[in-house]
Design a protein around this motif. Structure first.
Motif, short mmCIF file in Angstrom:
data_model
loop_
_atom_site.label_atom_id
_atom_site.label_comp_id
_atom_site.label_asym_id
_atom_site.label_seq_id
_atom_site.Cartn_x
_atom_site.Cartn_y
_atom_site.Cartn_z
N ARG A 460 83.37 14.16 -49.16
CA ARG A 460 85.27 13.61 -49.60
C ARG A 460 85.21 14.40 -50.09
N ASP A 461 84.68 15.47 -50.76
CA ASP A 461 85.46 16.21 -51.83
C ASP A 461 83.99 17.77 -52.30
N VAL A 462 84.21 18.03 -53.18
CA VAL A 462 83.79 19.35 -52.51
C VAL A 462 82.50 19.28 -54.00
N LYS A 463 81.97 17.70 -54.19
CA LYS A 463 80.72 17.35 -54.58
C LYS A 463 79.84 16.77 -53.62
N SER A 464 80.79 15.95 -52.87
CA SER A 464 80.09 15.24 -51.37
C SER A 464 79.39 16.25 -50.05
N ASN A 465 81.12 17.48 -50.37
CA ASN A 465 80.34 18.40 -49.41
C ASN A 465 79.35 19.33 -49.40
N ASP A 466 78.73 19.10 -50.99
CA ASP A 466 77.46 20.23 -51.14
C ASP A 466 76.17 19.17 -50.74
N ALA A 467 76.95 18.03 -51.35
CA ALA A 467 76.12 17.02 -51.30
C ALA A 467 75.25 16.96 -49.71
N VAL A 468 76.62 16.37 -49.47
CA VAL A 468 75.87 16.31 -47.62
C VAL A 468 75.47 17.25 -46.70
N VAL A 469 74.91 18.19 -46.91
CA VAL A 469 74.16 19.99 -46.63
C VAL A 469 73.18 19.77 -47.44
N LYS A 470 73.58 19.48 -48.26
CA LYS A 470 71.90 19.59 -49.40
C LYS A 470 70.90 18.69 -48.64
N HIS A 485 90.42 26.34 -44.35
CA HIS A 485 90.07 26.50 -45.15
C HIS A 485 90.09 25.13 -45.98
N GLY A 486 88.94 24.34 -46.91
CA GLY A 486 89.78 22.95 -47.26
C GLY A 486 88.62 21.81 -46.74
N ALA A 487 88.01 22.03 -45.11
CA ALA A 487 86.92 21.28 -44.01
C ALA A 487 86.42 20.82 -44.83
N PRO A 488 86.16 19.95 -44.30
CA PRO A 488 84.94 18.88 -44.70
C PRO A 488 83.45 19.39 -43.96
N SER A 489 82.16 19.97 -44.34
CA SER A 489 81.15 19.94 -43.76
C SER A 489 81.06 19.08 -43.12
N ILE A 490 80.31 18.87 -42.12
CA ILE A 490 80.03 17.57 -41.43
C ILE A 490 78.29 17.54 -40.93
N ARG A 504 81.23 17.60 -29.55
CA ARG A 504 82.75 17.49 -29.29
C ARG A 504 83.75 16.71 -30.54
N GLU A 505 82.34 15.35 -30.66
CA GLU A 505 83.01 14.80 -31.40
C GLU A 505 82.96 14.96 -32.34
N ALA A 506 82.09 14.97 -33.04
CA ALA A 506 81.47 15.68 -34.36
C ALA A 506 82.59 17.21 -34.71
N CYS A 507 83.49 17.68 -33.87
CA CYS A 507 84.19 18.74 -33.88
C CYS A 507 85.36 18.25 -33.44
N TRP A 508 85.78 16.97 -33.46
CA TRP A 508 86.99 16.28 -33.09
C TRP A 508 87.43 15.81 -34.68
N PHE A 509 86.35 15.32 -34.86
CA PHE A 509 86.11 14.89 -36.77
C PHE A 509 85.94 15.46 -37.99
N ALA A 510 85.33 16.78 -37.63
CA ALA A 510 86.52 17.68 -38.52
C ALA A 510 86.93 18.04 -38.74
N LEU A 511 87.88 18.49 -38.23
CA LEU A 511 89.34 19.04 -37.57
C LEU A 511 90.03 18.15 -37.89
N ALA A 512 90.15 16.55 -37.87
CA ALA A 512 90.42 15.65 -38.78
C ALA A 512 90.88 14.96 -39.63
N HIS A 513 89.71 15.50 -40.21
CA HIS A 513 90.30 15.29 -41.52
C HIS A 513 90.02 16.70 -42.84
N SER A 514 90.65 17.40 -41.93
CA SER A 514 90.93 19.10 -42.32
C SER A 514 92.52 18.78 -43.08
N ARG A 546 82.02 26.11 -54.96
CA ARG A 546 81.41 24.18 -54.96
C ARG A 546 81.89 24.43 -53.66
N GLY A 547 81.35 23.97 -52.82
CA GLY A 547 81.58 22.77 -51.27
C GLY A 547 81.69 23.98 -50.33
#
Length: 647
Positions: A460-470, A485-490, A504-514, A546-547
């Motif tokens: 959702r933000d830089v903090k949770s972007n780190d957390a979702v991956v780590k 730039h600034g798109a979320p990690s999925i 493709r659905e995951a990429c679709w989701f990543a694009l929509a939230h960018s 960060r993120g």
């Protein structure tokens, strides 16, 4: 049905609350004496600690319904404790009392939850009460802001007592065994019976008839209960005719003949009891300020009536003097003359011989006489007209006090009417407000369930972007990202087994939230990779903010992804949820959804309209839709079947 928690239940909840340590207080809500603490827990999303009716406290498995506008105590805690760090939580001895450490930049606090005497929550710093939910005065202590916090006298602690201490306490009683265990040994009725049942000792056996060997059996039975609770996090629900009659953090022998249901935790057990008996536990909503105003108005009404009565009394006293003018005038003349000749004692003795004189105070020149239906106090050094004038003046003073008091009463009544109107509107809004759906841990992130049933998470933000991956990306998962730039990690959980359609659905989701959404692009591209290609380690001369992450190696691209998303109703693990996902996902998962796309014009009412359509709070919609303005381009809503006619 169980009406309140035991000290054993409290101990079990305290063990569950250990997961809140290092969490941060997010919000506080209040409805009457129900107080909800929403806590952000590291790597686990939000937890909701619910203090209900002064008798229950638990980590609510479902989001409880609360007033949108916080009560005065909740508003105070929001101001002073928002983002406070949660420390250690402990039970005070074997009492129904919980102490939670809370840390802010200005120092350490304690949140103390008392589940006895009507219940209370107190915020304490350095031994002094900063604020409390309920202000009370007891025989031994006072719970009011600014007062020192006095801990209630602790009773015998059976959880830590040695066998010798347990036996010595038991021998202090001459009641039967179960009563002795319940009160003297501080087990409470439920566990006193359980100890007797496990020890094989009749509960009505006089304590004097219990041998040392029997006491040892009782102590041993208690230790098995304590061990059961310590070693297993699960709890038990007990039913009769399908209805919950009891719950416990251990399997109780006293319920051997009842239906049993094991649940994962004591909090879930309490939540089930609350849900099943919602009407019984629901407290009537009251505005404390309205209650104060009502008390003030009642007191002011009494004061007005008293002033009016006294004004009327003085007027009647003045009138009765003239009705007995000759008689009263002679009395005053005689007393005035005799007071110049006689001592006070003789004057008093002579005056009391007059049948209608009830009192005389020579030192103040006052005589009290019964005239008609009134006892009138007169100054015998003055004429009857002067006395009447004084009495009428007193009446006018009381009448003016009544007028002033009536004005104050009218102000209070106007204030009450305004407050009740506002509170009524608030209650009406609450009544029409949709109940939240069950909350899952992954809602701390952006999320959806793929067409193959896989959980997809996004920052959702830089903090949770780190957390979702780590914290959440494992070897069998896959990673997706829009090249913006600034798109979320999925992260696609179990992504190695996912179909090309799901990726493709995951990429679709990543694009929509960018930022592609806020830019209003009609379509775009995104890619997916394997976990070992995602790194935080930069090349020489590079910096990774960060993120953000560095992707090395081949990227698997998906092109011409439409910038459209669908918001719809699904069922996940038996619970109804509203999800925002790629359109192709929702077409398969739901029969009720809407399709949205980016818009250049802001529509501040869209989230509210979607919330109304899906019967959820507006914040549930705002937390799942892409960032930026949107417009509905298609609705798929099944028509309601016409109701059948009945005779």
């Amino acid at each position: 049905m169980k009406k309140e928690m035991s000290s054993f239940d409290v101990g079990a909840v305290v063990r569950e609350m250990s997961r809140l340590v290092e969490g941060h207080l997010d919000k506080v809500y209040q409805t009457g004496t129900d107080v909800l603490f929403r806590i952000n827990v590291k790597n686990a999303g939000k937890s909701e600690l619910f203090f209900r009716g002064g008798k229950w406290i638990y980590l609510a498995p479902d989001r409880p319904e609360t007033d949108v506008t916080p009560g005065p105590f909740a508003a105070f805690l929001r101001k002073h404790l928002i983002n406070a760090r949660i420390g250690k939580t402990s039970q005070s001895g074997a009492d129904r009392m919980i102490v939670m450490e809370v840390f802010k930049s200005d120092g350490a606090y304690q949140l103390i939850f008392e589940l006895f005497g009507g219940g209370n929550i107190l915020l304490v710093q350095d031994g002094t009460i900063v604020n409390c939910l309920v202000q009370k005065t007891f025989r031994e202590r006072t719970t009011r802001p600014g007062q020192p916090y006095v801990t209630p006298a602790q009773r015998f602690n059976p959880f830590t007592a040695s066998e010798g201490e347990f036996a010595a306490e038991f021998r202090k009683s001459d009641a039967d065994t179960v009563r002795t265990l319940a009160t003297v040994n501080n087990l409470g009725g439920q566990y006193a019976e359980e100890v007797c049942a496990r020890a094989g000792i009749a509960k009505d056996t006089p304590s004097s008839g219990i041998s040392d060997a029997d006491i040892s059996k009782l102590y041993g039975a208690l230790q098995t209960i304590i061990a059961d609770m310590r070693d297993r996090p699960a709890a038990m629900l007990y039913r009769k005719d399908g209805r919950i009659i009891d719950l416990a953090p251990a399997d109780l022998a006293i319920h051997s003949g009842d239906e049993k249901e094991e649940v994962p935790s004591i909090s879930e057990a309490i939540g089930a009891l609350m849900s099943e008996n919602a009407a019984l536990f629901k407290e009537e909503r009251k505005d404390p300020e309205i209650e104060k105003l009502k008390k003030r108005i009642a007191k002011q009404t009494e004061t007005v009536e008293l002033y009016r009565k006294e004004a009327e009394e003085y007027k009647s006293q003045g009138d009765v003097l003239y009705m007995e003018y000759q008689k009263v005038s002679e009395l005053l003349t005689v007393l005035a003359e005799q007071s110049a000749k006689l001592s006070w004692e003789k004057l008093e003795a002579g005056a009391r011989k007059i049948s209608w004189v009830t009192d005389i105070v020579p030192a103040k020149n006052l005589v009290t006489a019964r005239i008609g239906d009134f006892e009138v106090k007169l100054d015998y050094t003055k004429s009857i007209d002067a006395n009447a004038s004084d009495i009428y003046a007193l009446g006018k003073t009381e009448a003016q006090k009544a007028v002033n008091a009536e004005a104050a009463l009218k102000d209070s009544q106007d204030e009450l009417a305004k407050r009740e109107h506002e509170f009524g509107k608030r209650k009406e809004a609450e009544a029409s407000r949709a109940a939240p759906t069950k909350r899952f841990w992954f809602e701390a992130y952006k999320w959806f369930i793929s067409s193959g049933g896989r959980l997809v998470l996004g920052g959702r933000d830089v903090k949770s972007n780190d957390a979702v991956v780590k914290k959440h990306m494992k070897e069998k998962d896959l990673y997706a990202h829009a090249d913006i730039h600034g798109a979320p990690s999925i992260v696609v959980k179990e992504g190695l087994s996912a179909s090309p359609e799901e990726m493709r659905e995951a990429c679709w989701f990543a694009l929509a939230h960018s930022k592609a959404w806020t830019a209003g692009s009609p379509e775009g591209g995104a890619f997916w990779t394997y976990p070992d290609q995602v790194s935080k380690t930069p090349d020489a001369g590079q910096f990774v903010p960060r993120g953000a992450f560095i992707i090395r190696g081949k990227r698997n691209w998906e092109y011409h992804i439409p910038l459209e998303m669908a918001v719809g109703e699904i069922f996940y693990e038996g619970a109804r949820k509203v999800m925002c996902a790629p359109v192709t996902v929702m077409e398969k998962a739901s029969s009720k959804y809407v399709v949205i796309k980016p818009s250049k014009e802001k529509n501040p009412h869209l989230n509210g309209e979607l919330a109304k359509l899906f019967s959820v709070p507006e914040e549930e919609i705002s937390s799942i839709v892409p960032p930026g303005p949107a417009v509905v381009i298609r609705k798929v809503v099944p028509e309601e079947e016409p109701a059948e006619e009945t005779e």
